[in-house]
Motif scaffolding. Structure first.
Motif, short mmCIF file in Angstrom:
data_model
loop_
_atom_site.label_atom_id
_atom_site.label_comp_id
_atom_site.label_asym_id
_atom_site.label_seq_id
_atom_site.Cartn_x
_atom_site.Cartn_y
_atom_site.Cartn_z
N GLN B 90 0.84 -1.20 0.00
CA GLN B 90 0.00 0.00 0.00
C GLN B 90 0.87 1.25 0.00
OE1 GLN B 90 -2.77 -0.50 3.24
NE2 GLN B 90 -3.87 -2.07 2.10
N ASN B 91 1.73 1.37 -1.00
CA ASN B 91 2.66 2.48 -0.99
C ASN B 91 2.34 3.56 -2.02
OD1 ASN B 91 3.43 1.12 -3.24
ND2 ASN B 91 5.30 0.28 -2.37
N VAL B 92 1.10 3.52 -2.56
CA VAL B 92 0.63 4.66 -3.36
C VAL B 92 -0.73 5.08 -2.81
CG1 VAL B 92 1.79 3.90 -5.46
CG2 VAL B 92 -0.57 3.20 -5.04
N PHE B 93 -1.14 6.31 -3.13
CA PHE B 93 -2.49 6.76 -2.78
C PHE B 93 -3.40 6.34 -3.93
CE2 PHE B 93 0.41 9.73 -0.70
CZ PHE B 93 -0.01 9.59 0.61
N ASP C 178 -7.18 8.56 1.67
CA ASP C 178 -6.71 7.30 1.10
C ASP C 178 -5.93 6.50 2.13
OD1 ASP C 178 -7.77 7.42 -1.37
OD2 ASP C 178 -5.89 7.57 -2.47
N ASP C 179 -5.00 7.13 2.81
CA ASP C 179 -4.08 6.40 3.67
C ASP C 179 -3.32 7.37 4.57
OD1 ASP C 179 -2.07 4.83 4.79
OD2 ASP C 179 -1.89 3.59 3.00
N LEU C 182 0.50 6.53 5.14
CA LEU C 182 1.33 6.81 3.97
C LEU C 182 1.50 8.32 3.80
CD1 LEU C 182 2.90 5.57 1.63
CD2 LEU C 182 0.83 5.69 0.25
#
Lengths: 315, 239, 296
Positions: B90-93, C178-179, C182
Motif C-alpha cells: 500500500q505504498n501509493v495513494f 486514502d491512507d 502513507l
C-alpha cells in the motif's frame, strides 16, 4: 407502612430511575455482552409503551398480557432490525439503528389513527383501576398508601427480577457463547456456533427489557406522547452503562439511580442554581453530555468495568 | 572521512513496550551507497527501517542523519530533513492521480514540485503516460515506480526501501532492482534496502548486513556476503 | 405538471442545503474515519450566530454569512484540539469515538438551548419574498432565500471542488482519506491537514446553518433533525467522497420531494430519506461513488 403513606418527590424520582435501570439493562445486554452498538434502543421502549397501551386501553387486554405482548412485539421487531443491520460495520449500525428509532417516532407522530399522534395517548388502567382498588382495600385496614407507591414497588421488584434473570442468563452456556461472540466472531464460528444468531438473540433480549421499561413508563406517565421517545433516551441509557462499565449488571442498576435518578430527575430537588427552570434543564443535559465525554476520554472502562471490556466492544 | 549519510548506533526498540525486536544494532550507510539488510523472517529487518523512520519505538540508541541526531523524530519531520521511505505494501495513494501522488511527495519542498515532477517523468517515462490515471489502477510494477518517484520528489539524501520486490511478478522483480540502481546513480541518493530476495539485492549492493534475532550477525560488501559460505548456507538458502 | 415542476425547485433548494452540510461531514469521515454526530448541532450553532447578528444585534443578515462560518470553523478546530486529537492519541476505538461525538452533540445542543432558549425563532427577514419572474413566467414559487441557498451552495461547492482537486491542501486531504500512514510517511503534516479539514467542515456547515435558519427557522434541534437526513446523503453518495456527498444530497432531496407526492403525506419526508439510506446500506454500503476502501 407509614413510609408509603407519602412517598414524596424522591419516590417519583426513584420510579423513573428504576424504569431506566431496566431500560439500560437491555442496552447492557446488547452493547456490553452482545457487542451490538444499538443507538436506537428507544425504539423498543416506544414499542413497549405504545403496544401495551393500545392493547390494554383500546382492545381490553389484561395488564400482564398487554405487557408481555409489548415485550414480544419488541423482540420480533428487534430480530427484524437485526437481520439486515447486524452485518453492517459499527458506525453504520449506529446510524441505522438511530434512524430506526426516529422512523418509529415519526410513525407515532403521523399515524394518528393508531397513536393519536402528538396529542398523546392515555394509559390509565393501572393507575385508575388497579391502584385505586388497592388503596381502597388497604384503607379499609387502616393502611394509607401514596398513589405513586404501588408502581414504585412494582418497578423495583421488576428491576431486581430483570437484573437477576440477566445475571443468570449470562451464566448459562448461552451467555458464555454470547460473550465469546463479542470477543471473537471467527473463533465462535469455528466452534460451529452461529455468531449472527447469538447477536440477534442479545438484541431481542435487550429489546424485551426496553419494552418492559416502556410499559412502566406509560403507566407512570399515564398520558404520554411521541416526544418522550427522542434519541436522548437511548443516549441516557448509554451514559448509564458506560459510567457503570460495559458488561456490569449491578453497576448498571446503581448508575441508573445516580445518573437518571439523582442527576437528571432529582437535581431539581437538591441543586438550586437560581436559574429559570428551562435553563436549569438545559444545564442538566449539558452536564450529561460533558460527563459522557469525560468518562469516554478518561475512564472508558467505567466505574466498575475493566478496560478490556471497552476494547472488546471494538472487536 | 565524511559523516555517513545515515548511521544507526546501538539501537534497541520495537513496537510494544517491553518487547524489543531490535537488540542493539549498529549500521551505517555512506553517501551514495546501496546497503542491503537481509536475514530470516522475524529478524527485525522491517522493524529496523521503521525505527529509523520514526514508525517503531526506539528505546535506546541513536539514529543519525548526516551526523545530526534524528532519533524519535516524526516521519514527516524526517522527510523534511531528507529521508525518503517506501513502505512494503500500500505504498501509493490509490484514488489520487499519478501526478497528485508525486505532488504529495514534494509537499515538504513545494518550491521543487514542478521541476521535480518533470524530472521524475524523465526518469520514469511510463508514469508520464499515466500521469492523470488513479494510482490504484496501475500495475504492480508501475505502482512501485510511483512509490519510488514520490519518495524522490523532495531530493532526499537517504532512501529507505522496505522489501520493494515483495508481491511482484518475477518478471518485474528484475526491473525493480534495475530501477533502484538507476535511481541511486541519477539522484545521488544513499539507499538502505530490506529484502527477502537476498541474492539479487546483494548483487546490486555496495555493502550488506545480515540481521538475526535483532542483532547484526554479519557485515561485508555485497560480493563478500554472497561468497561467504556460512552466510550462503544460513541465510541465502544454501548454495 | 406544475406540482412536479414545483417539486423540482423544492428538491434543488433542499439538495443545495443538504450538500453544504454533507460535504463537511464526509470530509471529516474520510480524513479521520470519524462519524461526527455533533455535525448537526454545529449547523444549529451557525443558525444561532445568524440569529444573534440579525435579531439580537440588529445587523444585516449578510454579515452572518461570513461570521457563522468563522465561528463554527473555530468551534470545530477547538474540538480537534480539546477532544479529538487527545482521543486519537489515546488509541480510542469505534464505540468510544461514537459516544464522544454523541456527548459533544448533547453538550453543544443544550449549551445553545441554555443561551438562546428552546423556542422557535425567526430571522428578521422577509422569508416569504419570492422571485417574481419565476412566478410570472412559470407560475412556480421560488423564495428569495431558496434561490440564495441554491446560488451560494453552488458557488461554495465549486470552490470546494477546486480546492480538493487543484491545491496542495486539498490534495493532502484526499491523500489522508486514502491512507493516513502513507501521507505521514510522505511528508504530509497530517495534524495540520486535519485541523484544516475541521475548519472547512465547520465553515461549510456554519454557512448551511444560516441558510437553514433563513429558509426554515431557528430552534435548538434544527441541526439534529437534519442530521440523519445528512447522513443519508453522505451514505447514499458514498461515505468519504465529497462528490458522492454532493450527488447523494440531490438524490435524497429529489427522492424526498417526489416520493412524498406518492405517499401524499409531507410528514414522511424525513422517513423517506432514512429508508433510502438503509436500502443503500444493505445493497451497496460503499454508496454510489464511494470506494470499498472507505467502508472497510
Amino acid at each position: 407502612m407509614e413510609l408509603l403513606a407519602e412517598i414524596g418527590p424522591w419516590g417519583a424520582v426513584a420510579t423513573v430511575a428504576g424504569i431506566y435501570a431496566i431500560f439500560a439493562m437491555g442496552l447492557q445486554v446488547q452493547v456490553g455482552h452482545g457487542g451490538v452498538d444499538n443507538f436506537g434502543q428507544v425504539a423498543f421502549f416506544l414499542i413497549g409503551a405504545y403496544a401495551s397501551t393500545i392493547l390494554v386501553e383500546q382492545h381490553g387486554m389484561g395488564l400482564v398480557a398487554g405487557t408481555l405482548a409489548g415485550m414480544a412485539i419488541a423482540m420480533v421487531a428487534a430480530v427484524i432490525v437485526a437481520l439486515p443491520t447486524l452485518r453492517l460495520r459499527g458506525d453504520f449500525l449506529a446510524i441505522t439503528t438511530l434512524a430506526f428509532g426516529e422512523i418509529l417516532r415519526n410513525v407515532a407522530v403521523n399515524e394518528r389513527g393508531l397513536t393519536k399522534g402528538s396529542a398523546g395517548i392515555d394509559a390509565f388502567t393501572f393507575r385508575i383501576d388497579i391502584v385505586r382498588e388497592l388503596r381502597r382495600s388497604l384503607r379499609d385496614q387502616d393502611i394509607l398508601v401514596d398513589r405513586l407507591a404501588p408502581l414504585l414497588i412494582l418497578t423495583w421488584v421488576l428491576v431486581l427480577v430483570v437484573a437477576l434473570v440477566t445475571w443468570l442468563l449470562l451464566r448459562t452456556p448461552w451467555g458464555r457463547v454470547l460473550r465469546a461472540v463479542r470477543e471473537d466472531d471467527a473463533a465462535v464460528r469455528a466452534l460451529g456456533k452461529n455468531a449472527f444468531a447469538y447477536r440477534a438473540q442479545a438484541m431481542a433480549l435487550g429489546a424485551a427489557w426496553a419494552a418492559l421499561a416502556g410499559t412502566l413508563y406509560a403507566w407512570n406517565q399515564v398520558h404520554f406522547s411521541p416526544s418522550g421517545f427522542e434519541p436522548i433516551v437511548t443516549f441516557a441509557g448509554f451514559v448509564i452503562i458506560i459510567a457503570a462499565g460495559l458488561g456490569t449488571i449491578w453497576g448498571t442498576v446503581l448508575m441508573a439511580i445516580l445518573i437518571q435518578g439523582v442527576l437528571i430527575e432529582g437535581s431539581r430537588y437538591w441543586l438550586d442554581t437560581g436559574l429559570p427552570n428551562a435553563q436549569e434543564a438545559s444545564l442538566r443535559y449539558m452536564v450529561v453530555g460533558l460527563a459522557l465525554m469525560l468518562i469516554v476520554r478518561f475512564r472508558p472502562q467505567g466505574l466498575f468495568g475493566s478496560r478490556a471490556e471497552m476494547a472488546a466492544a471494538d472487536e | 572521512m565524511s559523516a555517513p549519510a545515515l548511521s544507526i548506533e546501538q539501537l534497541v526498540g520495537g513496537y510494544v513496550v517491553g518487547v524489543d525486536i531490535l537488540r542493539g544494532i549498529d549500521l551505517r550507510v555512506n553517501p551514495c551507497e546501496i546497503v542491503t539488510i537481509i536475514g530470516p523472517n522475524g529478524a527485525g529487518k522491517s522493524t529496523l527501517v521503521k525505527a529509523a523512520f520514526g514508525l517503531a519505538k526506539v528505546r535506546t540508541g541513536r539514529v543519525l542523519l548526516d551526523g545530526d541526531d534524528v532519533t524519535g523524530c516524526r516521519p514527516n519531520e524526517l522527510v523534511r530533513r531528507g529521508i525518503g521511505y517506501v513502505p512494503q505494501r500500500q505504498n501509493v495513494f490509490p484514488t489520487l492521480s499519478v501526478r497528485d501522488n508525486l505532488m504529495i511527495g514534494g509537499i515538504t519542498r513545494t518550491e521543487l514540485i514542478a521541476e521535480r515532477t518533470e524530472r521524475m517523468f524523465e526518469v520514469f517515462p511510463r508514469l508520464k503516460e499515466r500521469e492523470k490515471q488513479a494510482a490504484g489502477t496501475l500495475s504492480g510494477g508501475e505502482r512501485q515506480m510511483v512509490a519510488f518517484a514520490r519518495a524522490l520528489m523532495p531530493r532526499p539524501s537517504v532512501l529507505l526501501l522496505d522489501e520493494p520486490s515483495a508481491g511482484l511478478a518475477p518478471r518485474i522483480v528484475g526491473e525493480v532492482f534495475e530501477i533502484i540502481q538507476r535511481v541511486r546513480d541519477e539522484a545521488n541518493v544513499s539507499v538502505l534496502l530490506v529484502e527477502q530476495n537476498a541474492r539479487r539485492a546483494l548483487a546490486i549492493s555496495d555493502r550488506g548486513y545480515v540481521l538475526d534475532q535483532g542483532m547484526t550477525a554479519y557485515e561485508g560488501t555485497g560480493t563478500e556476503l554472497l561468497a561467504d559460505p556460512k552466510v550462503g548456507e544460513l541465510y541465502l538458502g544454501g548454495a | 405538471m406544475d406540482e412536479l415542476a414545483q417539486a423540482v425547485l423544492n428538491s434543488l433548494t433542499a439538495g443545495s442545503l443538504y450538500a453544504l452540510a454533507a460535504v463537511g461531514l464526509t470530509l471529516v469521515y474520510g480524513v479521520l474515519r470519524l462519524t461526527n454526530f455533533a455535525h448537526g448541532d454545529m449547523l444549529t450553532l451557525g443558525a444561532y450566530v445568524g440569529y444573534a447578528i440579525n435579531v439580537q444585534w440588529n445587523l444585516p443578515l449578510a454579515l452572518a454569512f461570513v461570521a457563522a462560518p468563522v465561528v463554527v470553523a473555530a468551534f470545530a478546530v477547538g474540538t480537534e484540539y480539546v477532544v479529538w486529537r487527545p482521543l486519537r492519541r489515546a488509541g480510542a476505538g469505534l464505540l468510544q469515538k461514537l459516544l464522544m461525538a454523541i456527548g459533544l452533540a448533547l453538550f453543544l445542543r443544550y449549551a445553545i438551548q441554555f443561551v438562546w432558549g428552546g423556542d422557535r425563532d425567526f430571522y428578521e427577514i422577509d422569508n416569504t419574498a419570492t422571485i417574481a419572474w419565476v412566478r410570472d413566467a412559470f407560475d412556480l414559487t421560488l423564495g428569495f432565500y431558496d434561490l440564495l441557498t441554491i446560488v451560494i451552495s453552488l458557488v461554495v461547492l465549486v470552490g470546494v471542488a477546486l480546492l480538493l482537486a487543484r491545491t496542495l491542501l486539498g490534495t493532502s486531504m484526499r491523500a489522508l482519506s486514502d491512507d493516513v500512514d502513507l501521507a505521514e510517511s510522505s511528508g504530509v503534516d497530517t495534524d495540520r491537514t486535519v485541523v484544516w479539514t475541521w475548519a472547512l467542515s465547520g465553515a461549510l456547515v456554519g454557512l448551511a446553518g444560516v441558510l437553514a435558519g433563513a429558509t426554515i427557522n431557528v430552534y435548538p434541534t434544527l441541526g439534529w433533525d437534519l442530521l440523519l437526513t445528512i447522513f443519508a446523503c453522505v451514505i447514499v453518495g458514498g461515505i468519504g467522497s465529497a462528490y458522492g456527498a454532493l450527488l447523494g444530497s440531490y438524490v435524497i432531496a429529489f427522492s424526498q420531494e417526489f416520493l412524498v407526492l406518492v405517499v401524499d403525506d409531507q410528514r414522511y419526508k424525513t422517513t423517506i430519506g432514512f429508508v433510502i439510506m438503509v436500502l443503500v446500506l444493505l445493497v451497496r454500503p460503499q454508496g454510489i461513488l464511494g470506494s470499498k476502501r472507505a467502508v472497510n
